[in-house]
Motif scaffolding. Structure first.
Motif, short mmCIF file in Angstrom:
data_model
loop_
_atom_site.label_atom_id
_atom_site.label_comp_id
_atom_site.label_asym_id
_atom_site.label_seq_id
_atom_site.Cartn_x
_atom_site.Cartn_y
_atom_site.Cartn_z
N SER A 143 10.60 -23.17 21.65
CA SER A 143 11.83 -23.57 20.96
C SER A 143 11.95 -22.98 19.56
O SER A 143 13.04 -22.88 19.01
N THR A 144 10.82 -22.56 18.99
CA THR A 144 10.81 -22.04 17.62
C THR A 144 11.16 -20.56 17.53
O THR A 144 11.36 -20.04 16.43
N ILE A 145 11.21 -19.87 18.65
CA ILE A 145 11.42 -18.42 18.64
C ILE A 145 12.80 -18.08 18.07
O ILE A 145 13.82 -18.64 18.46
N CYS A 146 12.80 -17.13 17.12
CA CYS A 146 14.07 -16.64 16.58
C CYS A 146 14.16 -15.13 16.61
O CYS A 146 15.20 -14.56 16.27
N CYS A 175 15.71 -22.96 22.50
CA CYS A 175 15.64 -22.22 21.23
C CYS A 175 16.81 -22.58 20.32
O CYS A 175 17.97 -22.39 20.69
N ASN A 176 16.50 -23.09 19.16
CA ASN A 176 17.56 -23.48 18.24
C ASN A 176 17.71 -22.52 17.06
O ASN A 176 18.45 -22.78 16.12
N LEU A 196 20.54 -19.77 28.55
CA LEU A 196 20.69 -19.39 27.16
C LEU A 196 20.88 -20.60 26.25
O LEU A 196 21.43 -21.62 26.67
N PRO A 197 20.46 -20.49 24.99
CA PRO A 197 20.66 -21.59 24.04
C PRO A 197 22.11 -21.67 23.58
O PRO A 197 22.81 -20.65 23.51
N ALA A 198 22.57 -22.87 23.24
CA ALA A 198 23.94 -23.06 22.81
C ALA A 198 24.24 -22.33 21.51
O ALA A 198 25.39 -21.95 21.24
N ILE A 199 23.22 -22.08 20.70
CA ILE A 199 23.41 -21.46 19.39
C ILE A 199 23.61 -19.96 19.49
O ILE A 199 24.03 -19.32 18.54
N LEU A 200 23.33 -19.38 20.66
CA LEU A 200 23.38 -17.93 20.82
C LEU A 200 24.76 -17.37 20.49
O LEU A 200 25.76 -17.85 20.98
#
Length: 205
Positions: A143-146, A175-176, A196-200
């Motif tokens: 979850s921490t991957i950016c 992933c946030n 995919l994450p919602a923040i993408l």
């Protein structure tokens, strides 16, 4: 061919530092199968063993600090790779296009860590290396991957493999901090499902 330079001393010359295997030093040695390096070696230069197709065995010295780009690109390395606790830097492309199933490093290493054979930086914000022969069909990003290096996602110029090459499900839902995935679908793969994450904000194809 066996190369045993375990008793050798690598001196500084030109742009090469002492105790470092020079860039392209053994590149394209087709018959090279095993290598034994001195324990004093602290670095392996760019493309040092690139295209040594039959190289299946090499010791990574206990004092090793860095492995540069394409050092072991297109070699015969297979299975699990144990990285020394002293390692400070590992290039994403250092061991691309080998039959490696996992990377492992001492838990005390302050710069890198591994989970299920995938190599990350210590705070789990970036993937550093992903084994081509990853044995699982499902992969979930921490979850921490950016940051995911483009070299892992995009097969440029027909060389190398991608992080999605043998994965059926690529799960990034937790992933946030992951804002973009450049070239995620750029090469042929077995990928059937991507979460995919919602923040993408950006996905290039």
């Amino acid at each position: 061919t066996k190369l045993d330079i375990s008793e050798a001393t690598v001196s500084a010359f030109e742009q090469n530092s002492a105790n470092c295997i020079p860039s392209e030093a053994f590149r394209n040695l087709k018959d090279l199968r095993t290598v034994k390096l001195p324990e004093s070696i602290t670095g392996i230069g760019r493309s040092a063993f690139n295209e040594c197709h039959f190289l299946t065995s090499i010791n990574l010295p206990s004092n090793l600090k860095f492995i540069e780009e394409y050092s072991f690109f297109l070699t015969g390395l297979t299975g699990n790779i144990s990285l020394p606790a002293t390692l400070e830097s590992f290039a994403t492309t250092a061991m691309n296009d080998n039959a490696i199933t996992g990377f492992y490093i001492d838990s005390e290493n302050p710069f890198m860590t591994t989970i299920d054979g995938v190599l990350y930086n210590k705070d789990l914000t970036k993937i550093i290396a992903f084994p081509r022969e990853y044995p699982k069909t499902y992969y979930s990003l921490p979850s921490t991957i950016c940051e995911i290096p483009i070299e892992l996602l995009y097969n440029r110029g027909g060389y190398g493999e991608t992080v999605t090459k043998y994965i059926d499900v690529f799960d990034a839902s937790t992933c946030n901090r992951l804002f973009s995935l450049p070239g995620l679908f750029a090469s042929l793969c077995r990928l059937n499902k991507v979460i995919l994450p919602a923040i993408l904000k950006s996905v290039s194809i």
